[in-house]
Design a protein around this motif. Structure first.
Motif, PDB file in Angstrom:
ATOM      1  N   TYR A  99       0.827  -1.211   0.000  1.00 15.93           N
ATOM      2  CA  TYR A  99       0.000   0.000   0.000  1.00 15.93           C
ATOM      3  C   TYR A  99       0.866   1.268   0.000  1.00 15.93           C
ATOM      4  O   TYR A  99       0.659   2.180  -0.807  1.00 15.93           O
ATOM      5  N   LEU A 100       1.846   1.327   0.906  1.00 19.22           N
ATOM      6  CA  LEU A 100       2.657   2.545   1.011  1.00 19.22           C
ATOM      7  C   LEU A 100       3.437   2.826  -0.270  1.00 19.22           C
ATOM      8  O   LEU A 100       3.654   3.987  -0.631  1.00 19.22           O
ATOM      9  N   VAL A 198      -5.359  -5.580  11.755  1.00 16.34           N
ATOM     10  CA  VAL A 198      -5.092  -4.238  12.296  1.00 16.34           C
ATOM     11  C   VAL A 198      -4.393  -3.394  11.228  1.00 16.34           C
ATOM     12  O   VAL A 198      -4.720  -2.217  11.032  1.00 16.34           O
ATOM     13  N   GLY A 199      -3.440  -4.003  10.510  1.00 17.42           N
ATOM     14  CA  GLY A 199      -2.767  -3.299   9.414  1.00 17.42           C
ATOM     15  C   GLY A 199      -3.756  -2.870   8.339  1.00 17.42           C
ATOM     16  O   GLY A 199      -3.668  -1.764   7.783  1.00 17.42           O
ATOM     17  N   PHE A 200      -4.730  -3.753   8.051  1.00 13.77           N
ATOM     18  CA  PHE A 200      -5.739  -3.421   7.038  1.00 13.77           C
ATOM     19  C   PHE A 200      -6.587  -2.239   7.490  1.00 13.77           C
ATOM     20  O   PHE A 200      -6.932  -1.368   6.680  1.00 13.77           O
ATOM     21  N   LYS A 201      -6.939  -2.188   8.784  1.00 11.91           N
ATOM     22  CA  LYS A 201      -7.716  -1.047   9.285  1.00 11.91           C
ATOM     23  C   LYS A 201      -6.934   0.257   9.111  1.00 11.91           C
ATOM     24  O   LYS A 201      -7.515   1.303   8.820  1.00 11.91           O
ATOM     25  N   LEU A 202      -5.602   0.177   9.248  1.00 11.89           N
ATOM     26  CA  LEU A 202      -4.786   1.374   9.055  1.00 11.89           C
ATOM     27  C   LEU A 202      -4.795   1.820   7.591  1.00 11.89           C
ATOM     28  O   LEU A 202      -4.947   3.019   7.302  1.00 11.89           O
ATOM     29  N   SER A 207      -6.525   5.351   3.229  1.00 13.26           N
ATOM     30  CA  SER A 207      -7.118   5.495   1.899  1.00 13.26           C
ATOM     31  C   SER A 207      -8.407   6.321   1.943  1.00 13.26           C
ATOM     32  O   SER A 207      -8.744   7.007   0.975  1.00 13.26           O
ATOM     33  N   SER A 208      -9.117   6.261   3.092  1.00  9.52           N
ATOM     34  CA  SER A 208     -10.346   7.059   3.204  1.00  9.52           C
ATOM     35  C   SER A 208     -10.026   8.550   3.148  1.00  9.52           C
ATOM     36  O   SER A 208     -10.827   9.351   2.658  1.00  9.52           O
ATOM     37  N   PHE A 212     -10.912   7.253  -1.125  1.00  3.76           N
ATOM     38  CA  PHE A 212     -11.211   5.898  -1.584  1.00  3.76           C
ATOM     39  C   PHE A 212     -12.192   5.221  -0.625  1.00  3.76           C
ATOM     40  O   PHE A 212     -12.277   5.576   0.554  1.00  3.76           O
ATOM     41  N   THR A 213     -12.888   4.219  -1.127  1.00  8.69           N
ATOM     42  CA  THR A 213     -13.827   3.458  -0.290  1.00  8.69           C
ATOM     43  C   THR A 213     -13.239   2.080  -0.004  1.00  8.69           C
ATOM     44  O   THR A 213     -12.228   1.683  -0.585  1.00  8.69           O
ATOM     45  N   ILE A 214     -13.938   1.334   0.850  1.00 10.71           N
ATOM     46  CA  ILE A 214     -13.475  -0.004   1.210  1.00 10.71           C
ATOM     47  C   ILE A 214     -13.421  -0.926  -0.011  1.00 10.71           C
ATOM     48  O   ILE A 214     -12.563  -1.806  -0.101  1.00 10.71           O
TER      49      ILE A 214
END
Length: 562
Positions: A99-100, A198-202, A207-208, A212-214
């Motif tokens: 992601y980063l 937890v990483g995904f929630k970050l 992204s929000s 961006f959306t989920i």
């Protein structure tokens, strides 16, 4: 085996749900046993929706984590993504770094060496970050107890963001942000996320902020589902939603690394069980036998041909791992028998040359023979390191805490933990652990329990019923595959032992006026005499499908019989 039949749900609740869903009584009962009592709850269960995921900013420190990462991205700071060497850690690192890197290039990954650095955040990793001008470390699946390491990093001008899911100690590290739903002061509604979750929630929060959306984050869900399966967290709430959609990605369009692993087996549709037994051991094998970096390399590779090469390399590590853990398991069982320790309530074994990468697997294997809390020790530098595994219903983490005067360091979960201690404390610890467990464990927990959801007849087992059962998936802790009992069945006379060592049982059972059905019982070969006498017997099983020569038929997967 202890057979325990779950209490029947209240009949009025069953009737109400039956009418609301237009299902049979058995299906309604199974749903109520899972806490599903209304049409709306059933809709969420059968049709999980990404829109039902919680707002990531409900997690304590999420605003701080996002602000610090945004600051780093704007300033072009060098960011290190740090994670543990197991499946949850390496998938977390692959997820966060992938992601980063969509936002900037100067992102590196760091997995500690299992043998040189041990579990969690290491001083060596922080020194590497300092020597290479990294000013921000995002640590995943570790760090919640790294108080001294985070302080050390701060002295060197390095900030930490911690994304963990393990139980915190008495104090929280002084980091830029600490994301952990198990923090006492965290009011996040769902507490059972894995580290990758937890990483995904970050990244959901980051992204929000970009609009961006989920739905835009679907490409990461194969990693999250893999971590959920491998880390054996409850498949309830958010984990169920993430696993459900992650499995869709795994089946329809997985990343090249996961696809390369799946290509090694002859299968077309994959369940969470396949993730646990096919994908996870191979990813884990990298950190166990060589280095966790190989797993991250595979999981972040976008070129399919290169991913195939990496997967083949990791498969060779996995074959080595199998041989090694088999050999050590035999040695450990011999130790228990030679020392006449079969009557203890714990198994604690040690040999200084055992491979540190497989002692957790060996601990699980010992439980298959001696069903009791188990520790397998090996030499690690000038200390002893161990993996702990427990039996269902007993908290081994609490037991270790009660023996902490003999331990240098420990961490983990209710059923799996790791620790280190000084060699001179081994015997005292071993006795203390035995004393603590024997004084606190309920003796019935020392024999494995099969929880049975319903006592049914063979006529209940129809293709239509199985189609409904399949929709209960993904299965796992908190939503296990339904297990049934049927009494008074007889073998048709064709029962036999199968498998290379004839240790599995294949029988065909029948009841009056019902078509016979094939059963396979792995490891139940010794029970052949119980079924061949023509005397009726009872079976406990889950319902499964058998695919053979292009024909699909229902079969029963036996858990036990008597």
């Amino acid at each position: 085996m202890r057979w325990t039949i779950k209490p029947k749900p209240e009949s009025q609740k069953v009737k109400t749900l039956q009418e609301a869903l237009h299902v049979d009584e058995l299906t309604a009962s199974l749903l109520i046993q899972r806490g599903i009592e209304t049409f709306e709850e059933a809709k969420s269960f059968f049709r999980p929706d990404l829109s039902e995921l919680h707002d990531p900013f409900l997690m304590k420190d999420m605003d701080r984590a996002v602000a610090r990462i945004e600051q780093a991205l704007e300033a072009g700071e060098n960011i290190m993504v740090y994670g543990d060497y197991d499946v949850d850690g390496t998938t977390s690192v692959a997820l966060m770094s992938s992601y980063l890197r969509t936002r900037q290039e100067n992102v590196v990954t760091y997995i500690p060496d299992r043998y040189d650095e041990g579990y969690g955040v290491s001083f060596k990793g922080i020194d590497f970050a300092h020597d290479n001008d990294f000013t921000l470390i995002v640590a995943l699946d570790c760090g919640i107890k790294a108080i001294d390491k985070v302080a050390y990093a701060k002295e060197k001008g390095i900030d930490f963001i911690i994304c963990d899911h393990h139980r915190p100690g008495d104090a929280i590290p002084d980091a830029a942000a600490v994301l952990d739903p198990k923090r006492d002061d965290c009011e996040y509604p769902y507490k059972e996320l894995c580290g990758c979750g937890v990483g995904f929630k970050l990244i959901q929060a980051l992204s929000s902020k970009q609009g961006f959306t989920i739905e835009d984050l679907g490409e990461y869900l194969d990693l999250v589902a893999t971590a959920i399966g491998a880390d054996i967290v409850p498949i309830t709430g958010e984990n169920r939603i993430l696993a459900y959609y992650g499995l869709q990605v795994i089946n329809d369009n997985p990343r090249p690394g996961i696809k390369a692993i799946l290509n090694q087996v002859d299968k077309t549709e994959f369940t969470i069980t396949d993730v646990v037994f096919i994908v996870a051991p191979r990813i884990n094998a990298a950190g166990r036998m060589k280095h966790g970096t190989y797993a991250v390399q595979l999981l972040t590779e976008m070129d399919e041909k290169q991913a195939e090469t990496y997967a083949a390399e990791i498969e060779s590590f996995n074959l080595d791992r199998r041989e090694t853990d088999k050999e050590i398991t035999i040695q450990a069982l011999n130790q228990i028998e030679e020392r006449s320790e079969q009557d203890r309530v714990t198994s604690v074994v040690f040999q200084e040359d055992w491979h540190k990468g497989v002692i957790g697997i060996v601990a699980s294997r010992l439980i298959e023979t001696y069903y009791r809390p188990t520790l397998v020790f090996t030499k690690s530098g000038d200390k002893l390191a161990a993996s702990a595994r427990s039996v269902v219903g007993f908290d081994v983490y609490n037991a270790l805490e009660a023996c902490s005067e003999h331990i240098e360091q420990f961490g983990g979960h209710k059923y799996a933990a790791g620790l280190t201690l000084l060699p001179e404390n081994y015997e005292a610890f071993k006795q203390a652990f035995e004393d603590v467990v024997s004084s606190t464990i309920d003796p019935k927990l020392l024999s494995p329990e099969i929880k049975i959801e319903a006592n049914i007849t063979l006529e209940h087992i129809t293709p239509k019923f199985f189609r409904i059962l399949k929709q209960f998936a993904p299965f796992g802790p908190g939503n296990m595959m339904p297990v049934f009992m049927t009494e008074d069945v007889v073998d048709t006379g064709y029962g036999k032992c199968v498998g290379k060592e004839e240790d599995h049982l294949r029988i065909t059972v029948k009841q009056p006026n019902v078509n016979p059905i094939v059963c396979i019982g792995f490891g139940l070969g010794k029970k052949i005499d119980s079924v061949s006498s023509k005397v009726p017997f009872s079976i406990v099983y889950s319902i499964d499908e058998n695919h053979w020569n292009g024909v699909t038929s229902l079969q029963l997967k036996l858990r036990d019989l008597k």
